[in-house]
Scaffold this active site. Structure first.
Site, short mmCIF file in Angstrom:
data_model
loop_
_atom_site.label_atom_id
_atom_site.label_comp_id
_atom_site.label_asym_id
_atom_site.label_seq_id
_atom_site.Cartn_x
_atom_site.Cartn_y
_atom_site.Cartn_z
CD GLN A 184 -2.76 -1.24 2.42
OE1 GLN A 184 -3.28 -0.22 2.86
NE2 GLN A 184 -2.94 -2.42 2.99
CE LYS A 230 0.20 -9.33 -10.58
NZ LYS A 230 0.93 -9.60 -9.34
#
Ligand code: R5P
Length: 339
Positions: free
Chosen positions: A121, A216
């Site tokens: 984060q 991805k």
């Protein structure tokens, strides 16, 4: 009078000398929370010291109770704690230990985080989300950390979240040796996403193997999808390199995709084994041959399976601690990252 003045002068001189030698020989102190006692013991063994005694347990209501039982006044204190699962408990133990060390008059406090939780984060990638990696940095500094020693941060830029010195180590030298010994033929190094490219490139240089990248897309916190592959893995053996494995979605989707693109044996070399939720089950059922990880996070007994090979970063961390303590260069420990 002259004698008294002389005596006074001599006393001052000897005090100054004693203070100077104390500065230079500040004793080292190792403290730790409960996240990874095996790694702490290994680090202490390499340093040839014992950890200072500290109670780190719980009050009946669940609050964390800390009491440092040895005198650490004036010592150069290193507090070892990975903020791995359970991340909030482990982080809180670390913060409280730092606070206790500061109030016990430690001369310097280095927070040693073999694994820095919340590192993913690290930016606002959606509206109204926090930057929790920065919040953790603020908390560590507010608690009283004078410096940080950490390993394979998810993003190197997290160093800039601190205005205190950060020594950022890489485990590449430890992990790559294992693969050098394996002498895998026709090898390709694969990064499971664009973010891991720099790390994968370092492996590809050392192992003298070409590089490929999986494109991805993350569909949720537990699901990812392989869109395409940049590079060629057909009839080649593969090492997938990454900083961490959590649910294993990125890794095992990559393994599935690489098999479809014609890869032969697939290995994974991943620094931090978070191994959350379905990760171990997915590993058991996957075509991955071996998952090589470091001991930055201790793997619970029920998750230790034969397919996982753990290599210790204790020698690396203990050497860094020794060098920080004696004010020696730390950068030479990871120079391969910059080749
Ligand atoms: C992504 O940027 C990381 O490097 C890891 O690939 C990812 O976060 C691992 O998470 P999971 O194992 O849940 O896919």
């Amino acid at each position: 009078m002259a004698t008294a003045a002389l005596l006074q002068k001599q006393k001052r001189k000897s005090m100054k000398k004693r203070n100077q030698s104390k500065q230079n020989n500040r004793e080292i102190s190792i403290l730790a929370g409960n996240s990874n006692p095996v790694l702490t013991n290994a680090i202490c063994a390499h340093l040839g010291v014992s950890a200072d005694k500290a109670i780190v347990d719980r009050f009946p209501g669940g609050e964390i109770r800390v009491q440092i039982q040895d005198n650490i006044r004036g010592k150069d204190v290193f507090i070892i704690q990975s903020t791995s699962t359970p991340p909030n408990d482990n982080l809180m133990e670390l913060l409280i230990l730092i606070d206790a060390a500061r109030r016990a008059s430690a001369s310097r406090i280095t927070a040693v985080l073999p694994f820095y939780g919340y590192a993913r984060q690290d930016r606002k990638d959606k509206p109204r989300v926090p930057i929790t990696a920065k919040l953790v940095a603020n908390l560590l500094v507010s608690a009283g950390a004078s410096r940080i020693l950490t390993l394979d941060l998810h993003a190197g830029q997290i160093q800039g979240f601190f205005d205190i010195p950060v020594d950022h180590l890489y485990s590449i030298n430890v992990l790559v040796k294992y693969f050098i010994k394996k002498r895998i033929k026709d090898l390709v190094i694969v990064s499971p996403d664009v973010g891991g490219l720099k790390l994968a490139r370092a492996y590809s240089k050392i192992l003298d193997a070409p590089l490929a990248i999986v494109d991805k897309r993350r569909e949720s916190s537990t699901q990812t999808k392989v869109m395409s592959l940049i590079g060629d893995v057909k009839d080649r053996n593969v090492i997938i390199v990454d900083d961490l494995i959590s649910t294993g979605s990125s890794l095992f989707e990559a393994v599935r995709g690489l098999k479809q693109f014609g890869a032969l044996d697939i290995y994974a070399c991943i620094v931090h084994p978070v191994l959350a939720g379905p990760a171990v089950e997915r590993l058991k059922n996957s075509e991955l041959r071996e998952l090589v990880v470091s001991d930055s996070i201790s793997i619970p007994k029920e998750k230790q399976i034969d397919k996982i090979k753990v290599l210790s970063v204790a020698p690396l961390l203990s050497e860094a601690i020794r060098r920080i303590h004696y004010s020696e260069s730390v950068s030479t420990l990871f120079k391969e990252m910059w080749v």
